[in-house]
Write an enzyme that holds these catalytic residues in place. Structure first.
Site, mmCIF file in Angstrom:
data_model
loop_
_atom_site.group_PDB
_atom_site.id
_atom_site.type_symbol
_atom_site.label_atom_id
_atom_site.label_comp_id
_atom_site.label_asym_id
_atom_site.label_seq_id
_atom_site.Cartn_x
_atom_site.Cartn_y
_atom_site.Cartn_z
ATOM 1 N N SER A 135 0.830 -1.171 -0.034
ATOM 2 C CA SER A 135 -0.095 0.070 0.072
ATOM 3 C C SER A 135 0.899 1.348 -0.067
ATOM 4 O O SER A 135 2.158 1.155 0.277
ATOM 5 C CB SER A 135 -0.901 -0.090 1.249
ATOM 6 O OG SER A 135 -1.489 1.173 1.586
ATOM 7 N N TYR A 148 -2.269 -0.347 10.589
ATOM 8 C CA TYR A 148 -2.378 -0.531 9.246
ATOM 9 C C TYR A 148 -1.155 -0.416 8.319
ATOM 10 O O TYR A 148 -0.426 -1.289 7.902
ATOM 11 C CB TYR A 148 -3.482 -0.114 8.361
ATOM 12 C CG TYR A 148 -3.569 -0.362 7.077
ATOM 13 C CD1 TYR A 148 -3.942 -1.701 6.534
ATOM 14 C CD2 TYR A 148 -3.339 0.600 6.028
ATOM 15 C CE1 TYR A 148 -4.260 -2.038 5.331
ATOM 16 C CE2 TYR A 148 -3.293 0.003 4.752
ATOM 17 C CZ TYR A 148 -3.786 -1.146 4.272
ATOM 18 O OH TYR A 148 -3.767 -1.491 3.080
#
Length: 277
Positions: A135, A148
Site C-alpha cells: 500500500s 495498518y
C-alpha cells in the site's frame, strides 16, 4: 503456455480483478478465500480453468492444504498473489492489543504462511513470481492508520529481503503499492476501527473515522490495476516495486523528497557517529 495463478482474497476487490484479468489473458487460476460459496458463484462459469479453494490465511495449515490442492489440479504455481487482508484503521491508542495482533495475523503472518507453502514449489520449478499487495501505507505513515501502516511496512521489508533470498532460484518478487482504489476496502464489511475512545483525539477526528467519507470516491480503477499486474507478470524482469495510481505516485514523490531533505539536514551529525580507528 498458460500460467497458473494462486490468488488469495480472490472473492472480491483487487484480488477478484487480478484473477479475472489472468483468466481473460488465457491463464488458469487457483482462487482462494474464506467463503467457498462466494468463490464458486463468481468463478463457476470458468469451469476447469479455475480451482476454488477455502483459505483463511491466518491459519497456517490452510495454506499448505490449499497449495497441495493447487498442485493436484494444475501441477505447478507460476504466480502467487498475496492479496488477502483488511484495514485496521483508527488512532493507535484507540485500538486494543488483540486487534493489533489480528491485523498482523492476517496482513503479515498470513501472507508469510502462504508464501512459505508456495516457495518449495517455485524452487523446484526454478521459476515463479511472488506478488505481494502492500500500500502507499507501506512507504509512508498516515494519521489514523498506525496499525495498518505498521503491517504494510512489514510486508515491504519482508518482500525486499525475500527477493534477495529467492533470486538465485529464478523467482521474482514484486511489491504492489496501490493508492486509493474503488473497492470495498473502506466499506463496513471490510474495514475495522478501534473500539476504544480517547477524548483528546476527538477534536481533530470527531469519530476516529477519517477515511470513511472517501469511500466510493477513490480515483483508482481496480479492473485496470488487475490488468496491469497481469502485464507485469508477463515481463522477463518484473520490478521489485510497482506504484499504482497517480495519487500513489504523487505521495511517493513527496515522501522521497521529504526523506532526502531530512537526511541532508542532519548529514554531518549522522557522519559524526562513526568511531575512530
Amino acid at each position: 503456455m498458460s500460467r497458473i495463478w494462486f490468488v488469495t482474497g480472490a472473492g472480491r476487490g483487487i484480488g477478484a480483478h487480478i484473477a479475472g484479468a489472468a483468466l481473460a489473458a488465457g491463464d488458469r487460476v487457483v482462487a482462494t478465500g474464506r467463503n467457498l460459496g462466494a468463490l464458486e458463484s463468481r468463478y463457476g462459469p470458468y469451469g476447469e480453468r479455475v480451482l476454488c479453494v477455502p483459505l483463511d490465511t491466518a491459519r497456517e495449515a490452510d495454506s499448505a492444504t490449499a497449495v497441495a490442492a493447487a498442485l493436484d489440479r494444475f501441477g505447478r504455481i507460476d504466480v502467487l498473489v498475496n492479496n488477502a487482508g483488511y484495514g485496521q484503521l483508527g488512532v493507535f491508542e484507540e485500538i486494543a492489543a488483540a486487534d493489533v495482533v489480528r491485523q498482523f495475523e492476517t496482513n503479515v503472518f498470513g501472507l508469510m504462511h502462504v508464501t512459505r507453502a508456495a516457495l518449495p514449489v517455485m524452487r523446484r520449478q526454478r521459476s515463479g513470481h511472488v506478488i505481494n499487495l502492500a500500500s502507499v501505507g507501506g512507504f509512508m505513515g498516515f494519521a489514523g492508520s498506525a496499525v495498518y501502516c505498521a503491517a504494510k511496512f512489514a510486508v515491504e521489508g519482508f518482500s525486499e529481503s525475500l527477493a534477495l533470498e529467492v533470486q538465485p532460484f529464478g523467482i521474482h518478487v514484486t511489491i504492489v503499492e496501490p493508492g486509493f482504489f474503488r473497492t470495498d476496502f473502506l466499506d463496513t464489511s471490510s474495514v475495522r476501527y478501534g473500539a476504544l475512545a480517547v477524548d483528546d483525539y476527538r477534536r481533530d477526528m470527531p469519530d476516529g473515522r477519517t477515511y470513511e467519507s472517501y469511500n466510493g470516491r477513490q480515483p483508482g480503477d481496480p479492473a485496470r490495476l488487475g490488468r496491469a499486474i497481469v502485464q507485469l507478470a508477463g515481463t522477463a524482469e518484473p520490478p521489485l516495486h510497482f506504484v499504482a495510481g497517480t495519487d500513489a505516485l504523487g505521495m511517493l514523490d513527496g515522501a522521497l523528497q521529504r526523506r532526502r531533505l531530512e537526511v541532508d539536514a542532519h548529514r554531518a551529525l549522522s557522519a559524526s557517529t562513526d568511531g575512530d580507528f
